[in-house]
Design a protein around this motif. Sequence first.
Motif, PDB file in Angstrom:
ATOM      1  N   TYR A 406      40.605  49.034  24.229  1.00 11.92           N
ATOM      2  CA  TYR A 406      41.669  48.250  24.702  1.00 11.92           C
ATOM      3  C   TYR A 406      41.622  46.712  24.257  1.00 11.92           C
ATOM      4  O   TYR A 406      42.702  45.997  24.633  1.00 11.92           O
ATOM      5  CB  TYR A 406      41.722  48.206  26.320  1.00 11.92           C
ATOM      6  N   GLY A 407      40.717  46.183  23.870  1.00 10.34           N
ATOM      7  CA  GLY A 407      40.593  44.883  23.308  1.00 10.34           C
ATOM      8  C   GLY A 407      39.604  44.067  24.260  1.00 10.34           C
ATOM      9  O   GLY A 407      39.446  44.466  25.540  1.00 10.34           O
ATOM     10  N   ALA A 408      39.110  42.836  23.671  1.00 11.96           N
ATOM     11  CA  ALA A 408      38.168  42.250  24.316  1.00 11.96           C
ATOM     12  C   ALA A 408      38.754  41.575  25.812  1.00 11.96           C
ATOM     13  O   ALA A 408      37.898  41.647  26.849  1.00 11.96           O
ATOM     14  CB  ALA A 408      37.658  40.980  23.563  1.00 11.96           C
ATOM     15  N   GLY A 409      39.795  41.150  25.796  1.00 12.52           N
ATOM     16  CA  GLY A 409      40.495  40.667  27.061  1.00 12.52           C
ATOM     17  C   GLY A 409      40.754  41.542  28.267  1.00 12.52           C
ATOM     18  O   GLY A 409      40.756  41.095  29.251  1.00 12.52           O
ATOM     19  N   ALA A 410      40.887  42.858  28.054  1.00 11.50           N
ATOM     20  CA  ALA A 410      40.656  43.815  29.086  1.00 11.50           C
ATOM     21  C   ALA A 410      39.384  43.956  30.001  1.00 11.50           C
ATOM     22  O   ALA A 410      39.521  44.440  31.124  1.00 11.50           O
ATOM     23  CB  ALA A 410      41.023  45.285  28.299  1.00 11.50           C
ATOM     24  N   ASN A 411      38.276  43.371  29.588  1.00 13.46           N
ATOM     25  CA  ASN A 411      37.240  43.104  30.330  1.00 13.46           C
ATOM     26  C   ASN A 411      37.228  42.077  31.345  1.00 13.46           C
ATOM     27  O   ASN A 411      36.383  42.023  32.200  1.00 13.46           O
ATOM     28  CB  ASN A 411      36.087  43.069  29.476  1.00 13.46           C
ATOM     29  N   GLY A 412      38.216  41.230  31.122  1.00 16.58           N
ATOM     30  CA  GLY A 412      38.354  40.086  32.095  1.00 16.58           C
ATOM     31  C   GLY A 412      39.982  39.507  32.211  1.00 16.58           C
ATOM     32  O   GLY A 412      40.165  38.396  32.107  1.00 16.58           O
ATOM     33  N   PRO A 413      40.735  40.532  32.869  1.00 19.77           N
ATOM     34  CA  PRO A 413      42.130  39.915  32.886  1.00 19.77           C
ATOM     35  C   PRO A 413      42.249  38.941  33.774  1.00 19.77           C
ATOM     36  O   PRO A 413      41.472  38.787  34.907  1.00 19.77           O
ATOM     37  CB  PRO A 413      42.866  41.259  33.391  1.00 19.77           C
ATOM     38  N   GLY A 450      56.899  39.617  51.186  1.00 21.81           N
ATOM     39  CA  GLY A 450      57.674  38.817  50.071  1.00 21.81           C
ATOM     40  C   GLY A 450      57.242  37.444  49.857  1.00 21.81           C
ATOM     41  O   GLY A 450      57.922  36.752  49.150  1.00 21.81           O
ATOM     42  N   ALA A 451      55.970  37.069  50.240  1.00 21.69           N
ATOM     43  CA  ALA A 451      55.665  35.637  50.136  1.00 21.69           C
ATOM     44  C   ALA A 451      55.067  35.541  48.886  1.00 21.69           C
ATOM     45  O   ALA A 451      55.321  34.321  48.304  1.00 21.69           O
ATOM     46  CB  ALA A 451      54.558  35.487  51.385  1.00 21.69           C
ATOM     47  N   ILE A 452      54.131  36.349  48.152  1.00 20.59           N
ATOM     48  CA  ILE A 452      53.800  36.163  46.908  1.00 20.59           C
ATOM     49  C   ILE A 452      54.042  37.376  46.017  1.00 20.59           C
ATOM     50  O   ILE A 452      54.262  38.267  46.420  1.00 20.59           O
ATOM     51  CB  ILE A 452      52.667  35.860  46.893  1.00 20.59           C
ATOM     52  N   ALA A 453      54.134  37.169  44.562  1.00 23.61           N
ATOM     53  CA  ALA A 453      54.220  38.312  43.519  1.00 23.61           C
ATOM     54  C   ALA A 453      52.728  38.052  42.829  1.00 23.61           C
ATOM     55  O   ALA A 453      52.258  36.882  42.453  1.00 23.61           O
ATOM     56  CB  ALA A 453      55.307  37.944  42.709  1.00 23.61           C
ATOM     57  N   VAL A 454      52.377  39.213  42.277  1.00 26.31           N
ATOM     58  CA  VAL A 454      50.972  39.242  41.664  1.00 26.31           C
ATOM     59  C   VAL A 454      51.063  40.194  40.403  1.00 26.31           C
ATOM     60  O   VAL A 454      51.820  40.971  40.425  1.00 26.31           O
ATOM     61  CB  VAL A 454      49.962  39.832  42.524  1.00 26.31           C
ATOM     62  N   PHE A 455      50.540  39.594  39.335  1.00 27.62           N
ATOM     63  CA  PHE A 455      50.845  40.449  37.988  1.00 27.62           C
ATOM     64  C   PHE A 455      49.220  39.993  37.420  1.00 27.62           C
ATOM     65  O   PHE A 455      48.678  38.904  37.600  1.00 27.62           O
ATOM     66  CB  PHE A 455      51.687  40.355  37.276  1.00 27.62           C
ATOM     67  N   ASP A 456      48.890  40.779  36.349  1.00 26.31           N
ATOM     68  CA  ASP A 456      47.741  40.612  35.559  1.00 26.31           C
ATOM     69  C   ASP A 456      48.108  40.175  34.069  1.00 26.31           C
ATOM     70  O   ASP A 456      49.103  40.581  33.744  1.00 26.31           O
ATOM     71  CB  ASP A 456      46.889  41.812  35.351  1.00 26.31           C
ATOM     72  N   ALA A 457      47.124  39.032  33.674  1.00 23.71           N
ATOM     73  CA  ALA A 457      47.908  38.744  32.161  1.00 23.71           C
ATOM     74  C   ALA A 457      46.411  38.905  31.453  1.00 23.71           C
ATOM     75  O   ALA A 457      45.286  38.359  31.749  1.00 23.71           O
ATOM     76  CB  ALA A 457      48.076  37.060  32.297  1.00 23.71           C
ATOM     77  N   GLU A 458      46.325  39.611  30.474  1.00 26.54           N
ATOM     78  CA  GLU A 458      45.218  40.036  29.736  1.00 26.54           C
ATOM     79  C   GLU A 458      45.187  39.134  28.568  1.00 26.54           C
ATOM     80  O   GLU A 458      45.929  38.918  27.635  1.00 26.54           O
ATOM     81  CB  GLU A 458      45.211  41.356  29.327  1.00 26.54           C
ATOM     82  N   PRO A 459      44.028  38.279  28.455  1.00 30.57           N
ATOM     83  CA  PRO A 459      43.789  37.328  27.390  1.00 30.57           C
ATOM     84  C   PRO A 459      43.449  38.145  26.113  1.00 30.57           C
ATOM     85  O   PRO A 459      43.056  39.349  26.183  1.00 30.57           O
ATOM     86  CB  PRO A 459      42.551  36.332  27.830  1.00 30.57           C
TER      87      PRO A 459
END
Length: 713
Positions: A406-413, A450-459
Amino acid sequence: MSRILHRLGYRTAAHPWRTISAWLVVVVAAFALAGSFGGTTHDDYNVPEARAQAGVEQLRAHVPDGGGATAQVVVHDRHGDPLSAADLDGLIQRLGALDHVSSVSQPRLSADSDTALVTIGYDAPVTDPDLVGAHGYDPLEGAIEPLRDAGLQAELGGELPGGAESTMKGTGELAGVIAALALLIIAFGSVVAAGLPLAVALTGLAVGSAGITLLAATMDVSTAAPTVATMVGLGVGIDYALLLVTRHVEFLGQGLDKREAAGRAMATAGRSVVFASLTVLISLMGLRLGGLPVYSTFGYATAIAVVSVLAAALTLVPALCGLAGRRLMPRRARRGLPARSRKAPLTARWAAQVVKRPVAAALAALVFLLFLAAPVLGMRTWPQDGSSNSKDTSVRQAYDLIDAEYGAGANGPFTIVVDTTQADPQAIATQIADRPGIAEVTTPFTTPDGAIAVFDAEPAYGPADERTSDLVTALREELPAGVEVTGNTPMFADLSGMLSERLWVVVGFVVAVSVLLLAMMFRSVVVPLKAAVMNLLSIAASYGVLTAVFQWGWGGSLLGIDHAVAVSSWIPILTFAILFGLSMDYEVFLLSRIREDWLRTGDATGSVERGLAATGRVISSAAAIMVVVFLGFSTEADTVVKQLGFGMAVAIVLDATVVRMVLVPATMTMLGKWNWWLPAWLDRLLPTIDAEKFDHDEADLWAELGETEKVGA
């Protein structure tokens, strides 16, 4: 203090069974109290000063069961065939049925469908007793076992399995103790004398362990704190007992009665032991300035161990010496036979050579230490993650599979938390996705309130890659208010930066207080300042060796490291505080004898030579024992413990050889009487503390004390 210690040594040697019986009662009582009222060790991974903590707190407040532990399951078909949907569905069901599991992601398939990544969320932190160690790991193992039975590779990675696979095994410490016993037999030439320091250290350490258990009932004590406390307590306990036994045997060789020999050993070496332990305790208290609660628990737990072994050394050593009598001496000495060789001892010959050519010796030692310290200029610290584990562990194999598929960043999103009242989650996701260094962004999920939204960003880089920390910093600077970058990797980046800054606070405190204590002990400005500089040199050199071995990979395979890893962020502060205190131990032992001779003779150069000749062997023996104990810890699977044990072993080797046997005597020879310079005004201000003083007036005092003891007995 001389009177008190002399009386203590004389009486315990005269009535050894009273002291031994008292210690048996203390050990039994300590374990009884620990069993009845003691607590269990518990990690606290919250870091209030870290920027990433703000995002964690938002998740805990707005996401049901959010902010808990996480784990990963990686399933791989070794033949490259696509994975079966039925196998993956069964895995999801088994994982969802586990206690404390609050969420299980849908399998993320690799491009060729031969690998699947499943992320598990828990409703409790990784430090929860229900999840610590085997409690959380074994159920995960049970859930993936059917996949392994079907011939698939299934590995566990992430936060929870990473902590479980770092458990200490204890085999290395046992090997270190056995090696220490062998060295003691060689040093003393007597099995009785060799076993005595080890027995005393283990007794004190047993009481200290019970004390740490009681401490755990009053506060959170890190699960790693007992390991550090054992490492230091065992080392200093053997050192203190060794110094006392050596001085006792020395007095026996002068024809003194065993009781008087014990009294005089306590009045001289005993004072050195007391004040040497004070320097260790001062250094340990400096850990409180490290900025993390875990450092405070390291300091408290290790201080309990040091105080316990100190108490054992000051009471059990003279008692056991009185019980053993002349059996502590080598067999030839007991029989009155002459020594096998009439040559001067090796340490005496070495001291003569160093004193003869002090400038050359000092320059050679300085250049050597600076050469070893050079790599520290490029040292990079990073908390331990899956990439630093042994390749035999499931966590490391999971990490490598994720990296490859998956790539190196998948270990630390990164986890991006957006306050919906201040920013548009979709716009933030688009902004981050378009940024260089980001490989992938998931779809934002809005919490039920509805207070916050969350998502992941993979480096695009692995967690330990230096570019990842820079990316975290850049994102925080670019993103608007109301957006937090959190997750394990950003938290690690925050920790690394915080600890690097705090190191200098700890160094300043420990050095300043230690210099003040040494100035009071030795009535000098030059000696404590020089000691501080030399200790810093030896510690810097050990950091340099640590960097070369672990970060550069030079010889790392000998320690079970199959690839280069960064130095753990926990190491610099922890090792500095411990090593500075231990180095001061040897400084006190050596300078005490030099000052003793200087006060008696007034011969600045001769006192250095004779002091080194008298203490060189015991310091070398004590250091060798501590080194094998620390190297025993370096055999553990956990990389942090491995680095800690190896780094401390290297520092002790350098301190006891290059610094204590070359640099200190060489510079003291060059300085001559200036070693003992102290301005009159400062002399009046500083309280007077004699570390180890012997003169004819004291000899008369001890004779008088001895006669008093005999009458009392």
